[in-house]
Scaffold this motif. Structure first.
Motif, PDB file in Angstrom:
ATOM      1  N   ARG A 179     -11.283  -8.370   1.830  1.00 23.48           N
ATOM      2  CA  ARG A 179     -11.145  -8.374   2.784  1.00 23.48           C
ATOM      3  C   ARG A 179      -9.665  -9.071   2.634  1.00 23.48           C
ATOM      4  O   ARG A 179      -8.850  -9.649   2.418  1.00 23.48           O
ATOM      5  CB  ARG A 179     -11.439 -10.033   3.641  1.00 23.48           C
ATOM      6  N   GLY A 180      -8.370  -8.265   4.057  1.00 25.31           N
ATOM      7  CA  GLY A 180      -7.108  -8.126   4.012  1.00 25.31           C
ATOM      8  C   GLY A 180      -6.986  -8.116   5.172  1.00 25.31           C
ATOM      9  O   GLY A 180      -8.063  -7.882   6.087  1.00 25.31           O
ATOM     10  N   SER A 181      -6.085  -7.864   6.568  1.00 28.24           N
ATOM     11  CA  SER A 181      -5.495  -7.931   7.265  1.00 28.24           C
ATOM     12  C   SER A 181      -3.929  -6.796   6.779  1.00 28.24           C
ATOM     13  O   SER A 181      -3.443  -6.346   6.233  1.00 28.24           O
ATOM     14  CB  SER A 181      -5.061  -9.456   7.322  1.00 28.24           C
ATOM     15  N   ALA A 182      -3.108  -6.678   8.301  1.00 32.26           N
ATOM     16  CA  ALA A 182      -2.607  -5.623   8.777  1.00 32.26           C
ATOM     17  C   ALA A 182      -1.035  -6.965   8.792  1.00 32.26           C
ATOM     18  O   ALA A 182       0.411  -6.508   8.116  1.00 32.26           O
ATOM     19  CB  ALA A 182      -2.574  -5.204   9.593  1.00 32.26           C
ATOM     20  N   VAL A 183      -1.109  -7.736   8.619  1.00 27.24           N
ATOM     21  CA  VAL A 183       0.391  -8.996   8.126  1.00 27.24           C
ATOM     22  C   VAL A 183       1.335  -8.270   8.877  1.00 27.24           C
ATOM     23  O   VAL A 183       2.265  -7.857   7.481  1.00 27.24           O
ATOM     24  CB  VAL A 183      -0.137  -9.208   7.217  1.00 27.24           C
ATOM     25  N   PRO A 184       1.794  -7.374  10.034  1.00 35.59           N
ATOM     26  CA  PRO A 184       3.010  -7.965   9.860  1.00 35.59           C
ATOM     27  C   PRO A 184       3.772  -8.581  10.151  1.00 35.59           C
ATOM     28  O   PRO A 184       4.027 -10.271  10.440  1.00 35.59           O
ATOM     29  CB  PRO A 184       3.003  -7.003  12.118  1.00 35.59           C
ATOM     30  N   GLY A 238       3.701  -3.138  13.328  1.00 39.07           N
ATOM     31  CA  GLY A 238       2.073  -3.654  14.186  1.00 39.07           C
ATOM     32  C   GLY A 238       1.433  -2.888  13.602  1.00 39.07           C
ATOM     33  O   GLY A 238       0.289  -4.206  13.064  1.00 39.07           O
ATOM     34  N   PHE A 239       0.799  -1.777  12.914  1.00 42.09           N
ATOM     35  CA  PHE A 239      -0.332  -1.604  11.993  1.00 42.09           C
ATOM     36  C   PHE A 239      -0.931  -1.625  11.958  1.00 42.09           C
ATOM     37  O   PHE A 239      -2.683  -1.570  11.482  1.00 42.09           O
ATOM     38  CB  PHE A 239       0.348  -2.305  10.085  1.00 42.09           C
ATOM     39  N   GLY A 240      -1.727  -1.606  13.367  1.00 47.89           N
ATOM     40  CA  GLY A 240      -2.733  -2.076  14.246  1.00 47.89           C
ATOM     41  C   GLY A 240      -3.347  -3.282  15.077  1.00 47.89           C
ATOM     42  O   GLY A 240      -4.129  -3.419  14.959  1.00 47.89           O
ATOM     43  N   ALA A 350      -6.051  -1.700  11.011  1.00 50.19           N
ATOM     44  CA  ALA A 350      -4.691  -1.693   9.885  1.00 50.19           C
ATOM     45  C   ALA A 350      -4.782  -0.592  10.147  1.00 50.19           C
ATOM     46  O   ALA A 350      -5.300   0.309   9.850  1.00 50.19           O
ATOM     47  CB  ALA A 350      -5.898  -2.885   9.023  1.00 50.19           C
ATOM     48  N   ARG A 351      -3.013  -0.752   9.687  1.00 45.59           N
ATOM     49  CA  ARG A 351      -2.706   0.947   9.277  1.00 45.59           C
ATOM     50  C   ARG A 351      -3.599   1.391   8.155  1.00 45.59           C
ATOM     51  O   ARG A 351      -4.376   0.941   7.048  1.00 45.59           O
ATOM     52  CB  ARG A 351      -1.244   0.895   8.537  1.00 45.59           C
ATOM     53  N   GLU A 725       0.464   7.047   8.635  1.00 40.36           N
ATOM     54  CA  GLU A 725      -1.223   6.054   8.496  1.00 40.36           C
ATOM     55  C   GLU A 725      -1.310   6.775   6.695  1.00 40.36           C
ATOM     56  O   GLU A 725      -2.250   6.426   5.760  1.00 40.36           O
ATOM     57  CB  GLU A 725      -2.486   6.251   8.198  1.00 40.36           C
ATOM     58  N   SER A 726      -1.215   8.054   6.250  1.00 41.68           N
ATOM     59  CA  SER A 726      -0.568   9.242   4.544  1.00 41.68           C
ATOM     60  C   SER A 726      -0.452   7.552   4.037  1.00 41.68           C
ATOM     61  O   SER A 726       0.928   6.350   3.931  1.00 41.68           O
ATOM     62  CB  SER A 726       0.585   9.712   4.807  1.00 41.68           C
TER      63      SER A 726
END
Length: 782
Positions: A179-184, A238-240, A350-351, A725-726
């Motif tokens: 489990r992770g997140s985008a964390v801007p 942002g990253f979603g 998330a990205r 997103e690449s």
């Protein structure tokens, strides 16, 4: 365009400009993971000096409507739409679920009062993993749903059972992505003000989709869209993570309307880390022949999406499934997928948007085939990647547009072979190299939602020769406005410094989707180019009239329009059109303004007779090679080098594409090695700060070398594809492969990320080859 202002700290982010007399909101959050709410006592909090309001879930429901997570008919088994209240009134479903809100003169006072709110709970069983949630007797996270499976589906092509049955070899494997997140860098936030004179709501919010947010907010507050203005200032990432659908922003807006004062809320880092964005479990079975040709693939993909949120993030598992079989020539495959609810925090976007797990599964399977046959991992890719002549290539869910996968593979291998390879740097250090191919669908058109794949741009040319671009896309800090300005400047024939790009203001810009799926240049830039082309036509006709020549004789460049030895500036032409317009022959309008809407091709929003849909128009791709050093005594991993060759079609701004891939390297390393949101057995989050949620640091970054080719998409106006997103899935898979290479782990061992030191030591202990790995393992080097 604004690089100097960013460096000098002159960009004004959301929290840099709080209005005068601003009140501050703090949310009271659940301290238990699953329980019924028996009573909420706000009396003590309301008595604190400086407190203006304390509202419970029941009280808030009278001010603002529910969020809609899934519409009626979404296939969930629910009766009617699946909704989420902004503040829960009856049951909490994760630690951090908002149950009340306090508004006060300062954030400190609001926080003090929030601590005094007393909530009585009746505990319910806590569900923390997919297996628990799937049991027949499991408590339902959302009683509105028949089970804890929120969404599911099957992506299938060919005769899978037959292909696997006739395959001379099969291998099975498991992949777990933690489990992770985008964390801007900048967290979410919102400042809202009710203008009593105009009876209008004014909102500044750190979000990626201002127009869609306004549409949803109008429904929730019972206002017309025109009664709301939303401004999304420059974002600190942002990253979603800043997609719409979370509850706090609508509540802040309702409070501003209720109190007649500006209300501010900015998320703390601990609050931001309550939200997840990826946690997957996949099991695969792949069939192949003795030449390493893939014959069939079967995948079961499950996602723990936590407690439900009304964000686009819940759609990521479906996107992951639809992205199989990547860039591989595989005629028979089946992916069964489902998104499962638990008592963890909800997902936002998330990205990578699910495609990172697709890449990790496919590349883990390719490595397993190589190990099973004793051939090099490069050989497996060479024998199975699509050839340029096979493109466009149609699968069950994709029409892959263009590319030269084998050329990019060869370029990456040559790049990886250059320079000095770093051998072991200590007696207990092994090096390993990993290879990954990644296909990234980009530019999504989520038909049926408030944000679509199309974009609109309006350009206004002024009599000083400058241009203002009004676009519906927003920039999450990636500089997409610079690429849009480049396109407009080139087409009109002016300097890029003369172009101003306006984004993120629902009063000023055309309706647009904002920032998602790497569409800013793909769709927004193309719309701006079309509008600029129309203005170019106006100026060409004006110049032709001025010089007495045919329009095709007019040349454009360097801020002027020229013909037969004469030249005139854009400013002078603009003045001519404004002053005379249709009064002169050859001109039919006085307008110095043009609007265009652009939708890419290669989309199938309405199911065809076979039920097939396709939400992505373009397919970027790349090959990634990572070299790591593993200390087999401590389990610590250092990423030494990353080499990547990428293709996103026509490149408008190479520096910005490089920046996107460099960022993807950092994110991919984090997913592969360090980032994880952990929970206690009672459902309490353990990773609420950067001391425990371990982002890669600057010192953790490897030596990076990038290269690109351009295979223009035949389905887009300018041949562009997305680039935002690449790389995330490719880097993740390459680093994982490199660690497994260094530890010589058995390919039947599950792939588990992040590969923390204890997990790496487990691989070392289970190694089938205790001998140190040589630098540049066979099959990856040139």
């Amino acid at each position: 365009m604004d690089g100097e202002r960013f460096v000098r700290g002159e960009i004004r982010y959301l929290d840099d400009e709080p209005p005068a007399e601003c009140l501050h909101a703090v949310f009271v959050r659940s301290t238990v993971a699953h329980a019924e709410i028996e009573h909420v006592d706000t009396a003590s909090a309301a008595r604190v000096p400086g407190v203006h309001a304390v509202l419970t879930g029941a009280e808030t429901a009278t001010l603002v409507g529910d969020l809609v997570a899934l519409p009626d008919g979404a296939g969930t088994g629910a009766v009617g739409p699946v909704t989420v209240p902004c503040l829960t009134a009856d049951r909490v479903r994760f630690v951090g679920d908002p149950v009340a809100v306090v508004v006060a003169d300062s954030e400190r006072v609001a926080g003090t009062a929030a601590d005094l709110v007393q909530v009585s709970y009746r505990p319910l069983p806590v569900v923390l993993d997919i297996d628990q949630a799937s049991r027949a007797d499991a408590p339902r996270i959302r009683p509105q749903l028949p089970t804890n499976t929120l969404l599911d589906g099957v992506v299938e092509e060919g005769r899978v059972e037959e292909a696997l049955a006739r395959a001379p070899h099969t291998v099975t494997g498991e992949v777990h992505m933690g489990r992770g997140s985008a964390v801007p860098l900048e967290t979410r936030g919102c400042i809202a003000r009710w203008d009593t004179g105009e009876r209008r709501l004014l909102v500044r919010a750190a979000l990626q989709n201002p127009h869609a947010f306004r549409a949803n907010l109008a429904r929730m507050l019972g206002l017309a869209e025109g009664d709301i203005r939303v401004v999304a200032p420059p974002l600190g990432g942002g990253f979603g993570f800043k997609f719409i659908g979370m509850p706090e922003e609508p509540v802040v807006c309702a409070l501003a309307r209720l109190l007649g004062r500006p209300v501010r809320w900015v998320e703390s880092r601990a609050e931001s880390l309550l939200v997840g964005a990826r946690e997957y479990r996949a099991r695969y079975r792949v069939g192949f022949d003795r030449d390493a040709r893939l014959l069939g693939l079967e995948v079961t993909l499950e996602a723990d999406v936590g407690a439900l949120a009304a964000t686009p993030g819940i759609g990521m598992p479906g996107v992951a499934a639809a992205s199989f079989p990547g860039g591989y020539d595989l005629a028979a495959y089946r992916v069964r997928w489902r998104a499962v609810l638990t008592n963890k925090g909800p997902w936002n976007g998330a990205r990578g948007f699910g495609k990172e797990i697709t890449t990790l599964v496919l590349e883990s399977a390719a490595d397993a085939v190589a190990r099973e046959l004793g051939v090099g991992p490069v050989d497996v890719r060479r024998r199975n990647l699509l050839y340029r002549e096979q493109l466009p290539h149609r699968t069950a869910t994709m029409t892959i547009d263009s590319g030269d996968y084998h050329r990019v593979l060869d370029m990456a291998l040559r790049m990886a072979g250059r320079g000095d390879r770093r051998g072991p740097v200590g007696p207990h250090v092994r090096t390993g190299t990993g290879l990954a191919f990644e296909l990234t669908p980009e530019g999504r058109d989520p038909a049926g939602g408030m944000s679509r794949g199309s974009e609109t741009a309006t350009i206004r040319l002024d009599t000083s020769g400058g241009a203002t671009v009004l676009t519906g896309v927003t920039s999450p800090g990636t500089g997409s406005e610079t690429a849009i300005a480049q396109l407009v400047a080139e087409r009109i024939g002016i300097d890029v410094a003369g172009v101003r790009v306006v984004q993120g203001d629902t009063d000023r810009t055309p309706y647009g989707g904002g920032s998602f799926s790497s569409r800013a240049v793909l769709a927004g830039g193309s719309a701006a180019w079309q509008a600029a082309d129309r203005l170019r036509g106006v100026l060409v006709r004006a110049a032709a009239t001025r010089f007495g020549v045919a329009p095709e004789k007019v040349e454009v460049g360097d801020g002027s329009y020229r013909a037969e030895g004469h030249g005139v500036s854009v400013a002078a032409l603009a003045q001519q059109v404004r002053a005379f317009g249709s009064s002169r022959p050859g001109l039919d309008s006085e307008q110095l303004e043009a609007t265009a809407t652009y939708m890419p091709g290669n989309l199938q929003s309405v199911p065809d007779p076979t039920g097939r849909v396709q939400q992505y128009p373009t397919y970027s791709y790349g090959v990634y090679i990572a070299e790591v050093a593993v200390d087999i005594e401590t389990g610590n991993v250092s990423v030494l080098r990353v080499r990547a060759v990428h293709d996103c079609g026509t490149v408008i701004n190479p520096r910005m594409v490089d920046a996107q891939i460099n960022g993807a390297v950092a994110m991919g390393i984090g997913i592969a090695l360090t980032e994880e949101e952990l929970y206690s057995p009672t459902g309490h989050p353990l990773s609420l700060g950067f001391k425990h949620y371990m982002l890669p640091r600057l010192a953790d970054m490897p030596d990076i070398e990038l290269d690109h080719i351009e295979s223009p998409s035949p389905f887009t106006l300018l041949g562009t594809k997305g680039a935002g997103e690449s790389g995330i899935g490719g880097v993740t898979a390459a680093v994982v492969s490199a660690v497994r290479d260094a530890t010589r782990s058995d390919h039947r061992q599950p792939v588990v990320t992040p590969m923390t030191p204890p997990r790496v030591l487990e691989l070392v202990d289970a190694s089938t080859d205790p001998a140190p790995a040589a630098a540049g393992p066979s099959g990856v080097g040139p």
